[in-house]
Design an enzyme around this catalytic site. Structure first.
Site, PDB file in Angstrom:
ATOM      1  NE  ARG A 232     101.716 -12.867  13.951  1.00 51.36           N
ATOM      2  CZ  ARG A 232     101.982 -11.620  14.304  1.00 51.36           C
ATOM      3  NH1 ARG A 232     101.419 -11.127  15.412  1.00 51.36           N
ATOM      4  NH2 ARG A 232     102.815 -10.885  13.600  1.00 51.36           N
ATOM      5  CD  GLU A 261      94.624 -12.042  13.251  1.00 43.45           C
ATOM      6  OE1 GLU A 261      94.657 -12.154  14.480  1.00 43.45           O
ATOM      7  OE2 GLU A 261      95.516 -11.443  12.598  1.00 43.45           O
ATOM      8  CG  HIS A 282      96.162  -8.464  14.834  1.00 40.53           C
ATOM      9  ND1 HIS A 282      96.561  -9.599  14.164  1.00 40.53           N
ATOM     10  CD2 HIS A 282      97.307  -7.904  15.325  1.00 40.53           C
ATOM     11  CE1 HIS A 282      97.879  -9.728  14.249  1.00 40.53           C
ATOM     12  NE2 HIS A 282      98.353  -8.696  14.949  1.00 40.53           N
TER      13      HIS A 282
END
Length: 315
Positions: A232, A261, A282
């Site tokens: 993360r 994000e 991601h």
């Protein structure tokens, strides 16, 4: 009859079968914060990937029985509120055990062999101007015989460690930061930072892990070492990492996650234009195979809950 609403279907590129019990199904590609309550007012089961479900929202949804998280992380859900008010929360587990390690090693290999730097040199015509058959503008390092420090001993951390051993790497698992003693099979956190040629992160984002890697930790690492973050974004202090790369405290970094994000303008890692920094959006988890496993488990979580034998609960 259960009323199921999927708030952000566009986050999952997979075939999603319908649950094998009577139900109504409604799905939306995306859902804005102001649309959540309206869309869930009659829902008994909600599926969310990244749409936030906080206490003030959940308090307006008295019919809700289950939140089926279409991911492993549940930091978008007020889990404590759900626990206190009888709403079950189920998440996805162990679905990207091939996808994430492969992505991690893609970044490790590219960085250890300076792939992006050499590609840029070729684009500038440096090889074409060379007086010999090859170009030695950047160091190329093997990963065989090097040391991988793994922070996080879950399924993904262990899968990355097994892949590292296949490459001939030595593996160190880090003890919790601040621990006074180390468990068997673990090395002190600081020792892992100091001895590893590559440090890879596989921990959830909690208050204990926020900014786990900051300026002090980066300065402990070898100048020749790499940092890989497929966990993360908030686990790493991005300003400190940007400075470490600019100043050469470490040799490179690969990040599949950022603190916000999609990222906001001015993120320090996106401003940097360095060949020793790889940022991907991601996608480490997002192989087609992994997403299908996720989708199948998502529906299984819902079906087992309705049958009265719930699985993968976090509440």
């Amino acid at each position: 009859m259960e009323n199921i609403v999927f708030l952000d279907r566009s986050t999952l590129e997979a075939t999603i079968r319908r649950p094998a019990f009577p139900h109504q199904w409604e799905e939306y590609a995306t859902t804005a914060p102001e649309e959540i309550v309206v869309r869930l007012i009659d829902a008994t089961i909600v599926i969310t990937n990244k749409v936030p479900l906080r206490a003030e929202t959940l308090a307006q949804l008295p019919q809700l029985k289950l939140i089926a998280e279409a991911a492993t992380g549940v930091n978008n859900i007020d889990v404590d509120w759900c626990r206190k008010h009888g709403i079950a929360v189920a998440n996805i587990r162990n679905y990207a055990v091939h996808a994430v390690p492969e992505h991690v090693f893609m970044m490790i290999l590219a960085l250890r062999r300076n792939l992006l730097a050499y590609r840029a040199d070729l684009q500038r015509g440096l090889w074409q101007q060379s007086d010999q058959f090859c170009l030695f503008t950047h160091p190329v390092r093997d990963i065989h015989g090097s040391t991988l420090g793994v922070i996080g001993h879950g399924v993904l951390g262990q899968a990355v460690a097994e892949m590292a051993k296949a490459f001939g790497m030595k593996v160190l698992f880090a003890e919790h930061k601040g621990a006074t003693e180390s468990r068997p099979g673990f090395a002190p956190f600081e020792q892992v930072l100091e001895e590893s040629d590559v440090v890879t992160l596989h921990v959830p984002l909690t208050e204990a892990t926020r900014n786990l890697i900051g300026a002090d930790e980066l300065r402990r690492m070898k100048p020749s070492s790499l940092l890989i973050n497929a966990a993360r974004g908030g686990v790493v202090d991005e300003d400190a990492l940007a400075e470490a790369l600019r100043e050469g405290y470490i040799a490179g970094a690969g990040c599949d996650v950022l603190s916000a994000e999609p990222p906001s303008a001015g993120n320090p890692l996106l401003i940097l234009d360095l060949p020793n920094l790889i940022v991907t959006p991601h996608i480490a988890w997002a192989s087609r195979e992994a997403m299908q496993i996720l989708a199948d488990q998502l529906i299984a979580n819902i079906e087992t809950f309705v049958r009265g034998a719930p699985q993968n609960l976090v509440t």
